[in-house]
Structure formats: C-alpha cells, structure tokens
Design an enzyme around this catalytic site. Structure first.
Site, PDB file in Angstrom:
ATOM      1  N   HIS A 285       0.845  -1.262   0.083  1.00 55.28           N
ATOM      2  CA  HIS A 285       0.045  -0.064  -0.093  1.00 55.28           C
ATOM      3  C   HIS A 285       0.991   1.150  -0.005  1.00 55.28           C
ATOM      4  O   HIS A 285       0.439   2.268   0.570  1.00 55.28           O
ATOM      5  CB  HIS A 285      -1.054  -0.030   1.007  1.00 55.28           C
ATOM      6  CG  HIS A 285      -2.133   0.950   1.075  1.00 55.28           C
ATOM      7  ND1 HIS A 285      -2.992   0.822   0.122  1.00 55.28           N
ATOM      8  CD2 HIS A 285      -2.652   1.861   1.733  1.00 55.28           C
ATOM      9  CE1 HIS A 285      -4.022   1.605  -0.134  1.00 55.28           C
ATOM     10  NE2 HIS A 285      -3.807   2.601   1.045  1.00 55.28           N
TER      11      HIS A 285
ATOM     12  N   HIS B  13      -0.333   2.889   7.145  1.00 53.98           N
ATOM     13  CA  HIS B  13      -0.417   3.510   5.748  1.00 53.98           C
ATOM     14  C   HIS B  13       1.041   3.946   5.094  1.00 53.98           C
ATOM     15  O   HIS B  13       1.922   4.287   5.834  1.00 53.98           O
ATOM     16  CB  HIS B  13      -1.441   4.734   5.810  1.00 53.98           C
ATOM     17  CG  HIS B  13      -2.529   4.548   5.069  1.00 53.98           C
ATOM     18  ND1 HIS B  13      -3.748   4.008   5.429  1.00 53.98           N
ATOM     19  CD2 HIS B  13      -2.940   4.801   3.734  1.00 53.98           C
ATOM     20  CE1 HIS B  13      -4.717   3.915   4.614  1.00 53.98           C
ATOM     21  NE2 HIS B  13      -4.291   4.533   3.351  1.00 53.98           N
TER      22      HIS B  13
ATOM     23  N   SER C 280      -2.210   6.244   9.983  1.00 53.38           N
ATOM     24  CA  SER C 280      -1.470   6.901   9.384  1.00 53.38           C
ATOM     25  C   SER C 280      -0.281   7.089  10.071  1.00 53.38           C
ATOM     26  O   SER C 280      -0.154   6.893  11.339  1.00 53.38           O
ATOM     27  CB  SER C 280      -1.996   8.532   9.640  1.00 53.38           C
ATOM     28  OG  SER C 280      -0.879   9.419   9.255  1.00 53.38           O
TER      29      SER C 280
END
Length: 493
Positions: free
Chosen positions: A110, A208, A281
């Site tokens: 990702h 992420h 995050s």
C-alpha cells in the site's frame, strides 16, 4: 578420502532421500525469495528513485506432494487481478494445476509512491514477469524447515487518521480495544533445518504507506519498504555477509551498490506486509500548518491549502517510521519460540459485493450497493487534502460538482437510495466507459499455516474486521474450520 565436493553431493542426496521419505526434521517444506520489481522510472510520472522496490515471497508445503501455497508481498500500492491472471498463466505452463488462484496469494504494501499502470492492460505483463521467476526458483528449492510465530506491539508508529469517525462506533464495540488503531505485529520466522539458520521473516502490521507526501515524485517503498531493507541489512551484517546496516542510506543520497541488490538466491528475505490499514496514518505528529506550528484535526481538514499533512521532511519521516517497525520486528524475530504445526490449507471464492444481504438490528435485512465514491473521499484525510469544494463531514454535494458528476454519469435512483445517507459523488459501480470503473465481483482468500490463518480481503479494512465470513454457514468460505485459539492476521491484495 572423499573430497569436499563429494561430501556435499552425498549430503544433498541424503537430504533428498529424507524429504521423499517424509522423515526430516521440520514441520514443513519452505523457501523464500526476493526479486527487484522497480521497472524503469522513465515510464512513470517520476523524477527518480528513492530506493528500489522488491517482490518478497515464500512457498510452504506439507510434503513434496502435499498441500501448499505461496504468498507474495509486493512493494506496490496493491495487487491486481490482471497481474494475478498473468502470473497464474505462467505458473500453469510450468506446473499444471499445482499453483492456482486458490493457493497463490499476492499482496501489496500500500505504498502511495509506487509505479502505476499495472492495473491496466499495458504494463502489467512486465510486472508479472519479474516475480514468476522467483516463485519458480522457490518451488524448485523447497527444503525442510520450521516456522515460528511471535506477536508484539509497535509503539508510536501510527495514529488514527479518522478519530472523530471512530468515536461514532458503539461504545461497547470501542470498549473491546485499548486504542483506536491496531498496534499488534504478527511475525513469522522461517528456519532452514539443514543449516539451522533463518532464511526469512514475514510480518503483518497495520500502517499506511504515506510517510512520503502526496507531492512526492520519487519511486519509493515508503516506510514498509524501508523497514524491509533495514532488516535485511541487519541480518547480512549479523552474519558477517555484508557491511554494517546503515539506515542513513534511506535518509540521504546513497551509492548504486546500496540501492541495487543482486539477488543470487542466498539473501535473507524480510517482508513487511500490509494489514488492517484503513484508518492508520504514519504521520504521528499530526498536521503541520505553514502559518502556525501545528493544526488541530478539525482545523486542518477545513483550512484549505495551508497545511502540510506529513512531517516536513518526508525522507526522514519514512526512515523513522520504517525504523520503528524494523526494531519491533527484530525483537519478535529474536524471541520467537512458538512453532507453527499442523496442516496447510486454503479457500478461495469470488463474491459479488453489490448484492450481499446484511441483517441489521430488529431483524431488518438490507443489501449492499454498487460501488460509489462519496464526498468524503474527495475531501481527503489528515494525510492530505482532497479537491477544492469538499470538506469532511459534508452531507451534500455542491451544485457545481453535481453538474460535473452528471456529465460523467448521473447516479440511478436505486443507487442514491441504496447509498443514503452517503452522498454519491461518482457512481463508479454504474460507470462502464471507456471500460469498467470499479469491479463488482472480487476474490476473497483464506490461507492456513498450522495455527495461523491469513485472511486476504480485497479492500482497505478498518481496525477489527469481522470474522463472520468464515463462521457463517452460507458463506462461500464455509467449511474452513477454525478454533478461537488460532491466530488471525489480515492481508490485502
């Protein structure tokens, strides 16, 4: 006296005989592999390469003729059905039905800084060619081995990028978890029984790939790619097979020798796989405004154009968050003692996500809808602002963007009713020109490795995914039995 070459030949023959007879030490047959998958940066909207990307994979089998599967982890935004199709085609030409869509899992880390194009019909062939070779080599070099598992928390590496939305979950649901993000890392340690050395480590952790900012134009594996390099460098240094691990090579310009790794099949492989990434995050210090030192989340999402949503030095941020993952993985690797034992198994199903019945409170049954992008998607998150005219929390779309939307495709009355209260910005599930915008039918895959179960789902999963797809009697994955004591981890294609 027998020569050294003769002794080595005899040792290999004895090992082969033991494998065939099934009386070797080690629960499984294992092998790991790694291959450069960067491709030419000149074909992308890029100005260079931060560090090169890799495919890292393992193959595990119960026995030479027993159940097996392979798991490939890409330094890419996601896997692609087209890549999978091409990989399977090439594997079928070599091995027949030994490797199929049921037992080949391809996952992406990702990163938001990887090359594009492989989701279309132009570049994906090149992408697939780069790691089919490594799967073949891993298959041909399967050896008796043991796999150990360990789990632990990664501290100060991720924060929720949707904290206000998380608070809308029921109190009793939130009370089940100590934090609003999943901090646990699950790690596998692969040990070659012949040489009694580890040959690889694969872990799953939620993070992420947005340490590199949205304005970045360098190809990069972001924090997970950096963590993998740190671990592989450490292992080579620990065995005296390379220079001391120098994590500054990810922070500043480095030589070609530190960027390009020639894989001769002997490298230790460390993979940092993606998990429940939807709301986590890596930008743990929050948003930074250009006109003030720091921004509150509510201010940051509405102060258009005045915020840096990542650490001001994105290269340094990638190094820091990658290093924190690496250090936890190293601790788990060194202390791993629980051995995986038991069967290798797998299930695979294609599911129409536009027509799934869901039972709500009060025995009310509803159905899922065709895919749609809402206003919140266009507004962005704490990792980066969206487009002008959209704000988080909007329940209406302004007239200008409605006009633009309707020029592309006006949502059907059914879609608007089905998606309500979400305002439909783009009804991607109803858009088919120049070709399909979003799929309706997607694969779900479950892999078992002893007491570990890997659930591979085609989406960005939030904090704690439901396990009902496994336990429901009418599930396409029904028959995949598991016990509460077994360990689950979630991966994403």
């Amino acid at each position: 006296m027998m020569s050294n070459k003769g002794r080595e030949c005899l040792r290999l023959l004895l090992m082969l005989a033991l494998v065939v007879l099934g009386v070797v030490n080690g629960e499984y047959l294992i092998e790991v592999g790694s291959y450069d998958s960067t491709g030419p940066a000149a074909n992308q909207n890029a100005v260079g390469i931060h560090f090169r990307l890799r495919v890292r994979l393992f193959v595990v089998a119960e026995s030479p003729n027993g159940a097996r599967f392979t798991f490939a982890n890409l330094d890419a935004g996601m896997a692609s059905p087209l890549v999978t199709i091409k990989v399977l085609k090439r594997l079928r030409s070599r091995f027949g039905d030994l490797y199929t869509e049921e037992n080949v899992a391809i996952s992406g880390i990702h990163t938001h800084a990887g090359p594009g194009g492989y989701l279309q019909y132009v570049l994906y062939i090149v992408t697939s060619l780069r790691f089919v070779k490594r799967i073949v080599q891993a298959h041909n070099n399967l050896k008796p081995g043991s796999i150990f598992i360990n789990r632990g928390d990664v501290d100060n590496a991720g924060i929720s990028r949707s904290p206000s939305a998380y608070l809308l979950n029921p109190t009793e649901e939130r009370a089940r978890y100590p934090t609003n993000v999943d901090k646990q890392m699950t790690l596998l340690k692969f040990v070659d029984e012949g040489i009694r050395e580890s040959i690889g480590a694969f872990n799953w952790f939620t993070m992420h790939g947005t340490s590199m900012s949205r304005d970045n134009r360098l190809i990069s594996g972001d924090n997970k790619g950096a963590a993998a390099r740190f671990f592989e460098d450490w292992y080579r240094s620990a065995l005296g097979k390379g220079k001391s691990a120098n994590r500054s090579t990810v922070q500043q310009a480095s030589s070609r020798s530190s960027k390009v790794r020639i894989n001769d099949g002997s490298l230790f492989v460390a993979a940092f796989c993606q998990s429940k990434v939807g709301d986590v995050s890596p930008n743990v210090l929050g948003a930074f405004c250009t006109d003030t030192e720091n921004c509150a989340i509510s201010t940051a999402l509405r102060a258009m154009g005045t915020i840096h949503f990542v650490y001001p030095d994105e290269i340094l941020s990638t190094k820091i968050i990658g290093d924190r993952q690496f250090k936890t993985a190293l601790e788990l690797f060194k202390s791993a003692k629980e051995e995986l034992t038991g069967k290798v198994d797998y299930r695979h199903a294609h599911v129409n996500f536009t027509d799934i019945e869901v039972e709500l409170e009060g025995n009310r049954v509803v159905k899922t809808c065709p895919a749609a992008v809402g206003a919140g998607f266009a507004a962005g998150t704490t990792d980066g602002l969206g487009q002008f005219g959209f704000l988080q929390g909007d329940t209406e779309i302004n007239p200008f963007w409605k006009l633009v939307r309707n020029l592309l495709k006006r949502p059907s009355a059914y879609q608007e009713k089905c998606q309500k209260p979400k305002p439909v910005l783009l009804s991607t599930g109803e858009m088919f020109h120049p070709y399909t915008w979003a799929p309706a039918i997607l694969p779900i895959q479950v892999l078992r490795l002893g007491q570990l179960i890997i659930l591979s789902v085609p989406g960005v999963v939030q904090l704690r995914p439901s396990l009902r797809p496994l336990s429901s009697t009418d599930s396409p994955l029904a028959g995949f039995h598991y016990e509460p004591k077994e360990i689950f981890t979630v991966s994403r294609p």
